[in-house]
Enzyme design. Structure first.
Site, short mmCIF file in Angstrom:
data_model
loop_
_atom_site.label_atom_id
_atom_site.label_comp_id
_atom_site.label_asym_id
_atom_site.label_seq_id
_atom_site.Cartn_x
_atom_site.Cartn_y
_atom_site.Cartn_z
N GLU A 1 0.93 -1.31 -0.09
CA GLU A 1 -0.10 -0.02 -0.05
C GLU A 1 0.89 1.22 0.24
O GLU A 1 1.77 1.52 0.81
CB GLU A 1 -0.88 0.13 1.13
CG GLU A 1 -1.70 -0.99 1.47
CD GLU A 1 -2.90 -1.33 0.23
OE1 GLU A 1 -2.90 -0.40 -0.26
OE2 GLU A 1 -3.22 -2.44 0.24
N CYS B 1 -1.79 9.35 3.99
CA CYS B 1 -1.78 8.96 2.89
C CYS B 1 -3.03 9.42 1.97
O CYS B 1 -2.84 9.72 0.83
CB CYS B 1 -1.48 7.41 2.42
SG CYS B 1 -2.67 6.64 3.61
P1 NAD Z 1 8.73 4.46 3.92
O1 NAD Z 1 8.63 3.79 2.75
O2 NAD Z 1 9.89 5.40 4.05
O3 NAD Z 1 8.95 3.22 5.11
C1 NAD Z 1 7.96 2.39 5.33
C2 NAD Z 1 8.88 1.16 6.03
O4 NAD Z 1 9.51 0.40 5.28
C3 NAD Z 1 9.50 1.27 7.40
O5 NAD Z 1 9.28 0.60 8.28
C4 NAD Z 1 10.84 1.65 6.45
O6 NAD Z 1 11.94 1.14 7.65
C5 NAD Z 1 10.93 0.34 5.71
N1 NAD Z 1 11.70 0.11 4.56
C6 NAD Z 1 12.57 1.39 4.01
N2 NAD Z 1 13.55 0.83 3.20
C7 NAD Z 1 13.40 -0.50 3.35
C8 NAD Z 1 13.81 -1.66 2.49
N3 NAD Z 1 14.85 -1.28 1.47
N4 NAD Z 1 13.43 -2.92 2.41
C9 NAD Z 1 12.36 -3.23 3.54
N5 NAD Z 1 12.06 -2.16 4.31
C10 NAD Z 1 12.46 -0.98 4.18
O7 NAD Z 1 7.43 5.26 4.24
P2 NAD Z 1 7.18 6.12 5.49
O8 NAD Z 1 7.83 7.43 5.37
O9 NAD Z 1 7.21 5.28 6.84
O10 NAD Z 1 5.59 6.18 5.16
C11 NAD Z 1 4.95 7.47 4.30
C12 NAD Z 1 4.59 6.77 3.13
O11 NAD Z 1 3.59 5.89 3.20
C13 NAD Z 1 3.89 7.77 2.18
O12 NAD Z 1 4.29 7.62 1.00
C14 NAD Z 1 2.59 7.36 2.42
O13 NAD Z 1 1.59 7.85 1.30
C15 NAD Z 1 2.66 5.83 2.40
N6 NAD Z 1 1.15 5.33 3.21
C16 NAD Z 1 0.46 4.78 2.49
C17 NAD Z 1 -0.79 4.35 2.92
C18 NAD Z 1 -1.84 3.31 2.27
O14 NAD Z 1 -2.55 2.79 2.96
N7 NAD Z 1 -1.60 3.26 0.78
C19 NAD Z 1 -0.93 4.33 4.46
C20 NAD Z 1 -0.13 5.12 5.12
C21 NAD Z 1 1.33 5.46 4.52
#
Ligand code: NAD
Length: 645
Positions: free
Chosen positions: A404, A438
């Site tokens: 997501e 989001c």
């Molecule tokens: P992010 O992608 O930076 O991090 C998300 C998670 O992924 C964190 O736990 C991070 O540590 C982990 N991660 C980072 N690099 C990784 C890798 N290489 N391998 C595995 N895991 C890794 O996102 P964020 O800043 O935490 O959240 C904000 C984003 O989330 C925004 O883009 C927002 O739109 C999205 N979001 C989407 C929804 C939805 O339901 N569509 C809901 C909430 C947030």
């Protein structure tokens, strides 16, 4: 309110203005019970609208004032029409009371209670948010903030195979409203500890898979109960760790509770499976767990999102590892405490805080992992999708990925919109939690004929927002998550200044990671500002020649998460329902705050792959369907070959 007003009749003169005879009757009953002199209150009805009611009240000896709005013609007409629409709606009490309806039916409670089987099975009973108008509850919330502040700075370690394990590396989680405050120290899992955790999950797998669904669902229901008990405390942790204003944290606790109860119910429904039997042949369709499941969550909904993903995976029978975002690992430690207290067996659930780009990436690629459920940015989501697709040596399955991701959500305001409603909805959707949802609105697409008047009101309404530290109950816009988010958002604002026009730039406190709300106007639909997810309190206003162009602009991004329309034109509403490309479309209301079961949530295009969270298809992703066909025709009495005598 009527009771309160009338109880204070010595100080306040009450005017009960309603065309609802039920409301008037209630006021009269209260006044009679309290023995209030009739000259201490009055009834009011609108001229021409409640004549019969007015006469009846006068005949009974009550003071009645018949009133009539005056002033500008257009707002006056609009007002009258609103009243007319309300009073003549088929579902309204007033309309119904003028029909020949039996009195019992007329006076039936409007909301069915939980004993009403029919309604109960159709509508999931979402838990209510805290009513902060209640002094007692407000005090509890205040006390929780104080007591959580008293225990900031503790250390939280990974939970592997039921034991909290020391780690070599730690990282501090800071309060974004005041970064000198350390909310907690997080022990970061190493690669070899990740290996141990995966082994523990493997060892616990068979036992959990065989645990009856009723028992697995019981753990979720217990967790929901514990969250209800710890509601104010959980909100307080969120206020401190991710800088979210109190009221929004409270709504998030409700969502987490709902996820637990909803997925528990859903798994019990799915467990029934299906029979497709015909004469002589039984066909049984059922589900089995997938195996080892890794959850990777973002920080912006630090409780509801990881809880939802984790408990869905668990109740489906998968051994589950939760890797929270670095910024919200203390809250994830609280989730861990709750699941442990709710009786989750060791190895079945493990808390694995770690660095995303290294240790989480290692787990994504590990051959023992069956599925990865990710919520976060597009960049990371796409990488996980690609990494998970590579078959590793020794791996005997293909991994399922649910991802997501982000959005660039637009709200269309057309020429027929109720601008009062549109302004309020856009302001909240754009600046609630500083635009870090989001689902937040980051583009408002306004049809030319109302552009200027809408913009003027939008700017003034936004100017009235309180920007400040998250723990202050009056705060509407808190900080953003960290210094790098703050400087990234500031860069976008500079781009806005160069590409378009800044209509409002609100000041914000100096200490803490604050960015005041910003409105940029005359933004081109193809500008960076109108295309990239900013994830901050920056709203682009885009001009459209007409409604058709507005729809084209709304659809003109890579994302399809949420969208909204303010309109009173039925053909526009129908067109949006058909052609507005978003996972969740909201009409004549704000576009954030999806409620479990009522508004299952999730998008398509580059907003993600997967079925909607909090919806009827969600759990299916954590399960593998099987069909078992058995020939049950009589096989005759021939001796069984291979059995002696
Ligand atoms: P992010 O992608 O930076 O991090 C998300 C998670 O992924 C964190 O736990 C991070 O540590 C982990 N991660 C980072 N690099 C990784 C890798 N290489 N391998 C595995 N895991 C890794 O996102 P964020 O800043 O935490 O959240 C904000 C984003 O989330 C925004 O883009 C927002 O739109 C999205 N979001 C989407 C929804 C939805 O339901 N569509 C809901 C909430 C947030």
């Amino acid at each position: 309110m009527t009771q309160l007003l009338l109880e204070n009749h010595e100080y306040l003169y009450a005017a009960i203005a309603s065309h609802n005879v039920r409301s008037q009757a209630r006021a009269i009953a209260i006044a009679e019970t309290l023995n209030i002199p009739r000259r201490r209150f009055e009834m009011q009805v609108l001229y021409g609208m409640g004549d019969k009611l007015a006469k009846l009240l006068v005949d009974r000896g009550y003071r009645v004032r018949v009133y009539c709005p005056y002033g500008d013609l257009l707002p006056g007409m609009a007002y009258l029409i609103r009243r007319l629409l309300e009073n003549t709606a088929n579902s309204s009490f007033i309309r119904q009371s003028s029909e020949e309806m039996p009195i019992d039916q007329l006076l039936a409670a409007p909301v069915a209670n939980g004993n009403d089987q029919l309604v109960y099975t159709k509508v999931f009973p979402n838990v209510a948010d805290t009513d902060y108008a209640n002094t007692e509850l407000r005090k509890q919330a205040e006390t929780a903030i104080k007591s959580v502040r008293g225990i900031l700075g503790q250390t939280y370690l990974p939970l592997i195979n039921g034991e909290y394990q020391n780690t070599e590396a730690t990282v501090n989680s800071l309060n974004p409203s005041n970064p000198t405050e350390v909310v907690g120290k997080i022990g970061l899992l190493s690669e070899s500890q990740a290996k141990q955790a995966l082994q523990a999950a493997k060892d616990a797998s068979l036992g959990w898979r065989k645990t009856p669904v009723r028992q697995r669902a019981g753990v979720l229901r217990k967790a929901a109960e514990l969250m209800e008990q710890r509601r104010h405390e959980l909100s307080a942790w969120m206020v401190f760790e991710v800088g979210k204003p109190v009221r929004e944290c409270d709504a998030e606790v409700s969502e987490a509770i709902d996820f637990c109860r909803y997925y528990a119910d859903e798994m019990e429904r799915l467990e029934q499976g299906q029979n497709y039997d015909i004469a002589g042949e039984n066909n049984r369709y059922s589900y089995q767990p997938r195996g080892i499941s890794l959850i990777i969550s973002p920080w912006n909904f630090p409780l509801a999102i990881p809880v939802g993903m984790t408990v869905a995976s668990l109740v489906a029978g998968n051994c589950t590892l939760l890797k929270p975002a670095e910024f919200s690992s203390v809250i994830a430690a609280k989730i861990t405490e709750i699941l442990v207290d709710a009786g989750i067996p060791k190895g079945v659930f493990q808390y694995v805080p770690c660095k995303g780009s290294t240790v989480a990436a290692y787990m994504v690629k590990h051959p023992d992992v069956h599925m990865i459920t990710f919520t976060g940015s597009q960049e990371v989501g796409c990488r996980i999708y690609a990494d998970a697709a590579i078959l590793q040596p020794g791996q005997k399955h293909l991994k399922r990925v649910i991802a997501e991701m982000g959005g660039k959500n637009g709200i269309i305001v057309d020429e027929s919109a109720d601008l009062d409603q549109a302004v309020a909805g856009v302001v909240y959707s754009a600046f609630g939690y500083s635009g870090q949802k989001c689902s937040a609105c980051s583009r408002v697409i306004v049809v030319e004929s109302v552009y200027d008047v809408f913009l003027e009101r939008l700017v003034e309404a936004t100017r009235s927002l309180n920007v400040g530290i998250a723990e202050n109950p009056g705060t509407q816009v808190g900080p953003v998550i960290d210094a790098s988010a703050q400087s990234r958002i500031r860069e976008y604002i500079e781009k806005g200044r160069a590409e378009a026009k800044i209509a409002l730039e609100m000041p914000a406190p100096e200490t803490g990671y604050f960015v005041g709300p910003v409105i940029v106007t005359e933004v081109s639909p193809t500008a960076t500002l109108a295309q990239e997810e900013i994830f901050g309190p920056v709203l682009s206003v885009i001009r459209a020649k007409n409604f058709n162009e507005a729809i084209a602009i709304a659809n003109g991004t890579n994302f399809a998460l949420t969208g909204g329309l303010y309109s009173r034109t039925p053909s526009h509403i129908d067109r949006a329902k058909a052609d507005f490309e978003v996972g969740n479309l909201y009409i004549n209301r704000g576009i954030t705050g999806a409620v479990v079961s009522r508004q299952p949530f999730g998008g398509f295009k580059l907003s993600g792959v997967g079925s909607k969270a909090g919806g009827p298809d969600y759990l299916l992703q954590f399960l593998e369907p099987r069909t078992i066909t058995e020939n049950i025709q009589r096989q005759g009495f021939a001796p069984i070959e291979g059995v002696d005598d």
